[in-house]
Design a protein around this motif. Structure first.
Motif, short mmCIF file in Angstrom:
data_model
loop_
_atom_site.label_atom_id
_atom_site.label_comp_id
_atom_site.label_asym_id
_atom_site.label_seq_id
_atom_site.Cartn_x
_atom_site.Cartn_y
_atom_site.Cartn_z
N UNK A 92 47.38 41.15 50.10
CA UNK A 92 48.74 40.46 49.84
C UNK A 92 49.45 40.80 48.26
N UNK A 93 50.63 40.70 48.38
CA UNK A 93 51.08 41.27 46.94
C UNK A 93 50.99 40.24 45.96
N UNK A 94 50.84 38.93 46.12
CA UNK A 94 50.50 37.90 45.10
C UNK A 94 49.25 37.28 45.74
N UNK A 95 48.14 37.02 45.32
CA UNK A 95 47.11 36.34 45.94
C UNK A 95 46.82 35.10 44.70
N UNK A 96 46.76 33.73 45.31
CA UNK A 96 46.67 32.65 44.86
C UNK A 96 45.45 31.89 45.07
N UNK A 97 44.59 31.38 44.06
CA UNK A 97 43.21 30.47 44.20
C UNK A 97 43.72 29.28 43.64
N UNK A 98 43.77 28.23 44.54
CA UNK A 98 44.30 27.00 43.96
C UNK A 98 43.07 25.86 43.65
N UNK A 99 41.63 26.53 43.57
CA UNK A 99 40.73 25.75 43.28
C UNK A 99 39.37 26.62 44.04
N UNK A 100 38.34 25.99 43.42
CA UNK A 100 37.03 26.32 44.08
C UNK A 100 36.34 24.96 44.48
N UNK A 101 35.47 25.18 45.46
CA UNK A 101 34.65 24.00 45.94
C UNK A 101 34.29 23.06 44.90
N UNK A 102 33.41 23.75 43.80
CA UNK A 102 32.53 23.00 43.28
C UNK A 102 32.42 23.69 41.42
N UNK A 103 33.55 23.27 40.71
CA UNK A 103 33.32 24.02 39.38
C UNK A 103 32.26 23.95 38.67
N UNK A 104 31.46 22.75 38.83
CA UNK A 104 30.46 22.40 37.87
C UNK A 104 29.21 22.98 38.60
N UNK A 105 29.15 23.36 39.89
CA UNK A 105 28.07 24.19 40.49
C UNK A 105 27.76 25.30 40.22
N UNK A 106 28.79 26.01 39.64
CA UNK A 106 28.61 27.45 39.21
C UNK A 106 28.63 28.58 40.30
N UNK A 107 28.70 28.24 41.34
CA UNK A 107 28.73 29.40 42.30
C UNK A 107 30.06 29.67 43.03
N UNK A 108 30.66 30.93 42.96
CA UNK A 108 31.92 31.27 43.29
C UNK A 108 31.48 32.24 44.57
N UNK A 109 32.19 32.06 45.74
CA UNK A 109 32.08 32.60 46.87
C UNK A 109 31.94 34.26 46.65
N UNK A 110 30.98 35.05 46.94
CA UNK A 110 30.93 36.48 46.94
C UNK A 110 32.12 37.21 47.50
N UNK A 111 32.48 36.71 48.79
CA UNK A 111 33.40 37.12 49.61
C UNK A 111 34.84 36.90 48.94
N UNK A 112 35.04 35.94 48.19
CA UNK A 112 36.34 35.69 47.44
C UNK A 112 36.40 36.62 46.28
N UNK A 113 35.07 36.65 45.65
CA UNK A 113 35.17 37.47 44.39
C UNK A 113 35.40 38.84 44.73
N UNK A 114 34.73 39.47 45.95
CA UNK A 114 35.26 40.86 46.43
C UNK A 114 36.81 41.01 46.72
N UNK A 115 37.33 39.95 47.29
CA UNK A 115 38.74 40.05 47.70
C UNK A 115 39.60 40.16 46.69
N UNK A 116 39.19 39.36 45.53
CA UNK A 116 40.03 39.32 44.53
C UNK A 116 40.12 40.57 43.64
N UNK A 117 38.74 41.41 43.50
CA UNK A 117 38.61 42.57 42.91
C UNK A 117 39.38 43.55 43.82
N UNK A 118 39.40 43.71 45.01
CA UNK A 118 40.07 44.50 45.78
C UNK A 118 41.66 44.41 45.47
N UNK A 119 42.07 43.02 45.47
CA UNK A 119 43.45 42.86 45.39
C UNK A 119 44.00 43.30 43.85
N UNK A 120 43.13 42.94 42.94
CA UNK A 120 43.35 43.71 41.91
C UNK A 120 43.60 45.12 41.46
N UNK A 121 42.62 45.56 42.10
CA UNK A 121 42.20 47.11 42.12
C UNK A 121 43.69 47.77 42.94
#
Length: 344
Positions: A92-121
């Motif tokens: 996408x041209x603009x990627x929006x993340x409106x939240x994560x399932x558990x901010x206090x849990x500390x784990x962010x989906x590896x798939x989401x992280x990879x997609x964000x890095x790809x979009x940013x690059x």
């Protein structure tokens, strides 16, 4: 014998239509629907009333999930299903993340992280609302930058990602290709800011009116302890009547006694009722409306800062610059440089 000369052939060259800007928003199991709804409402709603204002096509919105076509549970007991996956998010041209399932849990989906890095690059614009900042930070996109999140999570974000400069006192932070906002309703402010960046202040103001929110709010998250400024309502009460009158007379001197007179109330009673209704004082509200009125004028190629200041009711350019800087976190000249249209 020479060959006959053919008559010239007229060739019509059609201009290529402007590409549609794709906005992809991340959905997940257990999400609160408000922030997702804000993104879909701002960018996905058809807006035929803007046809005369737009110089580029409106947005195409894709709600994306880790597993397309799998039902996602939302807070409130209903489910959301989308046909778009993380590949669509990364493209996408603009990627929006409106939240994560558990901010206090500390784990962010590896798939989401990879997609964000790809979009940013790829050069996509990456945006977070509320706890979505944790995903951007996990992807390393906020390292060395100032960012914000909901005040409840600000300390945790700073502790978990010390390379990020967390500012818990602002509604949103614009770092160019990476933007973050505070919680919930601050996402509306950031979405309107994106519309303003893409289509200008007049379009953003029109969207804000349909959304029934102010086109721009000054201040930071602390203001949400009190009621935020509301748009003028249609009821023919004294306060509403005075606010509508003020909007029609912004270029003229406006005082509390004058507004109270329009409302047919005493000064003291007017101040009390206005503040209780709008969460701010009458004159601060007038200043915010004058700043909003100045934005399309600053985008136009003609008119000096001094002329614009007078046109929207500021007594001097210095006063205009002071209030504009406090409200917009930039100067009128810098705003014009960023958003101004050059003369044809």
């Amino acid at each position: 014998m020479s060959a006959p000369v053919s008559a010239p052939v007229a060739v019509t060259v059609q201009s290529r239509p402007a590409p549609v800007h794709t906005v992809a928003v991340y959905a997940f199991d257990g999400m609160a629907p408000f922030e997702l709804g804000v993104v879909v409402e701002v960018f996905g709603l058809a807006r035929p009333e803007l046809a005369d204002l737009l110089t580029a096509p409106w947005y195409d919105v894709k709600v994306c999930a880790e597993r397309p076509d799998a039902p996602l549970n939302a807070v409130g007991g209903f489910q959301v299903t989308t046909r778009h996956g993380l590949d669509d998010l990364a493209a996408a041209d603009t990627v929006m993340v409106v939240g994560v399932p558990d901010p206090f849990g500390g784990r962010v989906s590896p798939g989401l992280v990879a997609a964000l890095r790809t979009a940013h690059e790829r050069g996509a614009r990456i945006v977070s609302i509320c706890s979505g900042a944790f995903a951007l930070a996990a992807a390393g996109l906020l390292d060395g930058l100032t960012a914000t999140t909901h005040w409840r999570y600000a300390g945790l974000l700073q502790q978990r990602h010390p390379a990020v400069r967390v500012n818990p006192d602002v509604l949103y932070v614009d770092n160019g290709p990476v933007l973050t906002s505070a919680g919930s309703a601050a996402g509306i402010d950031l979405c309107l800011h994106l519309v303003r960046l893409d289509h200008g202040a007049r379009v953003a103001n029109a969207v804000a009116r349909r959304f029934v929110v102010p086109p721009h709010r000054d201040g930071g998250q602390a203001q949400f302890i009190e009621a935020a400024v509301r748009p003028v309502e249609e009821e023919d009460d004294g306060i509403g009547r005075s606010m509508r009158w003020a909007l029609d007379h912004l270029a003229e001197p406006i005082t509390v006694p004058l507004l109270a007179g329009v409302a047919r109330m005493s000064d003291r009673s007017y101040l009390r009722h206005f503040t209780a209704r709008n969460g701010t004082s009458p004159m601060r509200w007038v200043v915010s409306q004058r700043i909003a009125a100045s934005l399309p004028l600053l985008e136009a190629p003609d008119g000096t800062v001094e002329e614009i200041a007078a046109a929207v009711g500021f007594e001097s350019a210095a006063t205009f610059r002071h209030h504009f800087g406090r409200g917009m976190r930039t100067s009128p000249t810098a705003y014009r440089r960023a958003f101004g249209r050059t003369a044809a």
